[in-house]
Design a protein around this motif. Structure first.
Motif, PDB file in Angstrom:
ATOM      1  N   HIS A 170     -28.098 -39.473  28.078  1.00 18.90           N
ATOM      2  CA  HIS A 170     -27.518 -39.171  29.386  1.00 18.90           C
ATOM      3  C   HIS A 170     -28.016 -40.150  30.449  1.00 18.90           C
ATOM      4  CE1 HIS A 170     -25.519 -36.704  32.367  1.00 18.90           C
ATOM      5  NE2 HIS A 170     -26.633 -36.614  33.069  1.00 18.90           N
ATOM      6  N   GLN A 178     -22.729 -46.194  36.786  1.00 24.96           N
ATOM      7  CA  GLN A 178     -23.008 -46.796  38.089  1.00 24.96           C
ATOM      8  C   GLN A 178     -22.896 -48.305  38.056  1.00 24.96           C
ATOM      9  OE1 GLN A 178     -26.824 -44.804  38.990  1.00 24.96           O
ATOM     10  NE2 GLN A 178     -26.033 -44.633  41.069  1.00 24.96           N
ATOM     11  N   ARG A 179     -22.579 -48.831  36.868  1.00 34.62           N
ATOM     12  CA  ARG A 179     -22.482 -50.286  36.733  1.00 34.62           C
ATOM     13  C   ARG A 179     -23.806 -50.953  37.068  1.00 34.62           C
ATOM     14  NH1 ARG A 179     -18.385 -49.386  34.272  1.00 34.62           N
ATOM     15  NH2 ARG A 179     -16.303 -49.202  35.116  1.00 34.62           N
ATOM     16  N   ALA A 180     -24.889 -50.315  36.677  1.00 39.09           N
ATOM     17  CA  ALA A 180     -26.204 -50.844  37.012  1.00 39.09           C
ATOM     18  C   ALA A 180     -26.764 -51.718  35.897  1.00 39.09           C
ATOM     19  CB  ALA A 180     -27.174 -49.703  37.313  1.00 39.09           C
ATOM     20  N   LEU A 181     -26.040 -51.795  34.775  1.00 40.86           N
ATOM     21  CA  LEU A 181     -26.502 -52.615  33.646  1.00 40.86           C
ATOM     22  C   LEU A 181     -25.378 -53.526  33.158  1.00 40.86           C
ATOM     23  CD1 LEU A 181     -28.741 -50.373  33.557  1.00 40.86           C
ATOM     24  CD2 LEU A 181     -28.634 -50.550  31.078  1.00 40.86           C
TER      25      LEU A 181
ATOM     26  N   ASN B  34     -23.799 -31.965  50.976  1.00 43.32           N
ATOM     27  CA  ASN B  34     -22.597 -31.615  51.734  1.00 43.32           C
ATOM     28  C   ASN B  34     -22.895 -31.013  53.092  1.00 43.32           C
ATOM     29  OD1 ASN B  34     -20.849 -32.549  49.758  1.00 43.32           O
ATOM     30  ND2 ASN B  34     -20.859 -30.595  48.668  1.00 43.32           N
ATOM     31  N   GLU B  60     -20.912 -42.514  56.678  1.00 42.47           N
ATOM     32  CA  GLU B  60     -21.213 -43.159  55.402  1.00 42.47           C
ATOM     33  C   GLU B  60     -22.498 -43.973  55.475  1.00 42.47           C
ATOM     34  OE1 GLU B  60     -19.429 -41.777  53.494  1.00 42.47           O
ATOM     35  OE2 GLU B  60     -20.134 -42.712  51.642  1.00 42.47           O
ATOM     36  N   GLU B 118     -30.973 -35.906  43.565  1.00 37.96           N
ATOM     37  CA  GLU B 118     -29.560 -36.085  43.196  1.00 37.96           C
ATOM     38  C   GLU B 118     -28.892 -37.164  44.031  1.00 37.96           C
ATOM     39  OE1 GLU B 118     -27.873 -32.246  43.666  1.00 37.96           O
ATOM     40  OE2 GLU B 118     -28.317 -31.588  41.628  1.00 37.96           O
ATOM     41  N   PHE B 121     -29.766 -42.141  44.180  1.00 35.56           N
ATOM     42  CA  PHE B 121     -29.099 -43.327  43.644  1.00 35.56           C
ATOM     43  C   PHE B 121     -27.603 -43.336  43.871  1.00 35.56           C
ATOM     44  CE2 PHE B 121     -32.967 -42.618  41.145  1.00 35.56           C
ATOM     45  CZ  PHE B 121     -33.659 -43.748  41.543  1.00 35.56           C
ATOM     46  N   LEU B 122     -27.175 -42.505  44.837  1.00 36.39           N
ATOM     47  CA  LEU B 122     -25.786 -42.617  45.260  1.00 36.39           C
ATOM     48  C   LEU B 122     -25.666 -43.906  46.063  1.00 36.39           C
ATOM     49  CD1 LEU B 122     -25.053 -40.031  44.089  1.00 36.39           C
ATOM     50  CD2 LEU B 122     -24.479 -39.122  46.336  1.00 36.39           C
ATOM     51  N   CYS B 124     -25.217 -46.747  45.249  1.00 37.04           N
ATOM     52  CA  CYS B 124     -25.878 -47.906  44.652  1.00 37.04           C
ATOM     53  C   CYS B 124     -24.987 -48.555  43.604  1.00 37.04           C
ATOM     54  CB  CYS B 124     -27.196 -47.500  44.009  1.00 37.04           C
ATOM     55  SG  CYS B 124     -28.379 -46.836  45.176  1.00 37.04           S
ATOM     56  N   ASP B 125     -23.728 -48.212  43.591  1.00 32.00           N
ATOM     57  CA  ASP B 125     -22.843 -48.705  42.553  1.00 32.00           C
ATOM     58  C   ASP B 125     -22.732 -50.222  42.595  1.00 32.00           C
ATOM     59  OD1 ASP B 125     -22.618 -46.056  42.373  1.00 32.00           O
ATOM     60  OD2 ASP B 125     -20.447 -45.996  42.220  1.00 32.00           O
ATOM     61  N   GLU B 126     -22.461 -50.761  41.431  1.00 27.33           N
ATOM     62  CA  GLU B 126     -22.183 -52.191  41.294  1.00 27.33           C
ATOM     63  C   GLU B 126     -23.417 -53.059  41.481  1.00 27.33           C
ATOM     64  OE1 GLU B 126     -18.969 -53.229  40.611  1.00 27.33           O
ATOM     65  OE2 GLU B 126     -18.241 -51.170  40.620  1.00 27.33           O
ATOM     66  N   LYS B 127     -24.562 -52.446  41.791  1.00 32.71           N
ATOM     67  CA  LYS B 127     -25.758 -53.256  41.933  1.00 32.71           C
ATOM     68  C   LYS B 127     -26.695 -53.019  40.756  1.00 32.71           C
ATOM     69  CE  LYS B 127     -27.288 -52.233  46.056  1.00 32.71           C
ATOM     70  NZ  LYS B 127     -28.041 -52.323  47.311  1.00 32.71           N
ATOM     71  N   PRO B 128     -27.324 -54.109  40.257  1.00 38.02           N
ATOM     72  CA  PRO B 128     -28.243 -53.953  39.136  1.00 38.02           C
ATOM     73  C   PRO B 128     -29.381 -53.010  39.502  1.00 38.02           C
ATOM     74  CG  PRO B 128     -28.445 -56.116  40.142  1.00 38.02           C
ATOM     75  CD  PRO B 128     -27.221 -55.486  40.698  1.00 38.02           C
ATOM     76  N   ILE B 129     -29.794 -52.257  38.550  1.00 37.81           N
ATOM     77  CA  ILE B 129     -30.808 -51.233  38.750  1.00 37.81           C
ATOM     78  C   ILE B 129     -32.047 -51.770  39.451  1.00 37.81           C
ATOM     79  CG2 ILE B 129     -31.718 -51.721  36.465  1.00 37.81           C
ATOM     80  CD1 ILE B 129     -32.609 -48.950  36.182  1.00 37.81           C
ATOM     81  N   PHE B 132     -31.354 -51.706  43.449  1.00 39.01           N
ATOM     82  CA  PHE B 132     -31.212 -50.491  44.239  1.00 39.01           C
ATOM     83  C   PHE B 132     -32.411 -49.571  44.158  1.00 39.01           C
ATOM     84  CE2 PHE B 132     -30.552 -47.591  40.869  1.00 39.01           C
ATOM     85  CZ  PHE B 132     -29.564 -48.009  40.018  1.00 39.01           C
ATOM     86  N   VAL B 174     -32.557 -36.136  35.748  1.00 37.83           N
ATOM     87  CA  VAL B 174     -31.268 -35.628  36.231  1.00 37.83           C
ATOM     88  C   VAL B 174     -31.077 -34.176  35.791  1.00 37.83           C
ATOM     89  CG1 VAL B 174     -28.776 -35.830  35.966  1.00 37.83           C
ATOM     90  CG2 VAL B 174     -30.155 -37.879  36.336  1.00 37.83           C
TER      91      VAL B 174
END
Lengths: 209, 209
Positions: A170, A178-181, B34, B60, B118, B121-122, B124-129, B132, B174
């Motif tokens: 998971h 997340q496209r992190a790798l 939320n 945002e 939770e 790591f929102l 943070c998409d598209e960036k290598p781990i 972020f 998680v």
DNA sequence: GCAATAATGTAAACAATGTTAACACCGCTG
DNA sequence: CAGCGGTGTTAACATTGTTTACATTATTGC
């Protein structure tokens, strides 16, 4: 003056509800969780916003249905992956290959439908993992049972085995979604995880310390 | 007629911006992602909604700042955990204990602040781990470097080691944040994960097949 | 068969939210 | 000390989720 937009026989949609869920699912797949709104779904379904309240309590429930739908898809996806494994002569390697197919399928789903995957386990708080992911969870247990019957699973770790395997894969799937790798790293890490899990499963693998 | 709510010298808040982020952070911690809204934060900060737009582009961006703030806290948290490890005589066991403290800290943060975790790591998409999660990532690399220097890390797996370790523990965290595992199972699975990771790190641990 | 009734959809409004524009207050710099 | 930039307020707007009253269709009991 209350003029119906659709002509006579189409006043009733016929199967709004399912249609709404499908529309919502596609919306999330393409534009993400935040694009999912009552009015947006109503428009796609060719219906007035208020009509959706005949089928859902509120937006929150619709979101829940979408989330459930995704978990079902995920279950179907990884099952298909497992069935595609061509049976080999040894029962043990068979069990291993089928087990690994689950992990690969899980990660591959996250790669192909990142936005859907991110949403699969929302709204599942406070419930044990075995409940909120019934479908995929059952598949995992089947596979672990197979490993057990082939003597590939130590009795001492049997109970926690499903949770251990799940959480290991998971974590990778979340990062993949997340496209992190990079793709290459994804495969490498998955390989390490599956190997590590199986080694931990194996009898006589003496826990460290 | 434009009557300021706060008296003269308090017309200007002084440090709205930071105050807003803190208020937002606490809101998320207590009531979830939320519950985080411009108007809500403004109220807590004792300020008009529009005032926040002098410090943030939009909601945002504020969310992004909160997310970053949480990653910083997470980094501080696990570092503190690591520093608390009392140094033992063997340099190797020292490295191991410090490494494990990171994993334990990571999971423990998820347990204590599930709603914050939770959200860490929102956005943070598209960036290598490694980008972020700069803070925690650096700690992980330090620890892995220590293991390497003690000869506890196989050269073949060194490159992927951080990602492998991260994803393994991340999956558990998680699930813990979602309250999907009982406390007892959490500890058990973490133990298995840390053992599995270290075994995979070890030289001469011949990968399967 | 057909009226009554339940199921489903529409129209129009409401409250709450993010956001913006025009204005007011404060503190600093020339 | 005049003015100017930074900060906050007010009042409005667009968009959302949601509700209420009404319209249309489908179904069921006689």
């Amino acid at each position: 003056m209350l003029t119906p937009l659709r002509k006579g026989s189409e006043y009733h949609h016929g199967d709004l509800g399912h249609a709404a869920i499908r529309a919502a699912r596609n919306l999330v797949d393409r534009e993400g969780w935040n694009a999912l709104g009552i009015r947006r779904v109503a428009e796609v379904a060719g219906v007035t916003p208020a009509a959706l309240y005949r089928h859902f309590e509120n937006l929150e429930q619709l979101r829940g249905e979408v989330s459930l739908q995704v978990r079902i898809e995920l279950g179907d996806f990884i099952r298909a992956r497992r069935e595609r494994v061509k049976t080999s002569r040894s029962k043990a390697t068979n069990a291993i290959l089928r087990f690994e197919a689950l992990g690969e399928g899980y990660v591959d789903f996250a790669r192909r439908h990142p936005r859907l995957f991110e949403v699969a386990f929302l709204h599942c708080d406070e419930k044990p993992i075995s409940e909120f992911s019934d479908l995929a969870w059952e598949l995992l247990q089947e596979s672990i049972q197979e490993l057990w019957e082939c003597g590939l699973l130590d009795k001492k770790v049997k109970d926690a085995a499903p949770m251990f395997a799940w959480s290991s894969v998971h974590g990778l799937a979340v990062l993949v979604a997340q496209r992190a790798l990079l793709q290459r790293d994804q495969d490498l890490v998955l390989r390490q995880i599956m190997d590590g899990v199986q080694r931990s499963f194996a009898p006589n693998s003496g826990r460290s310390r």
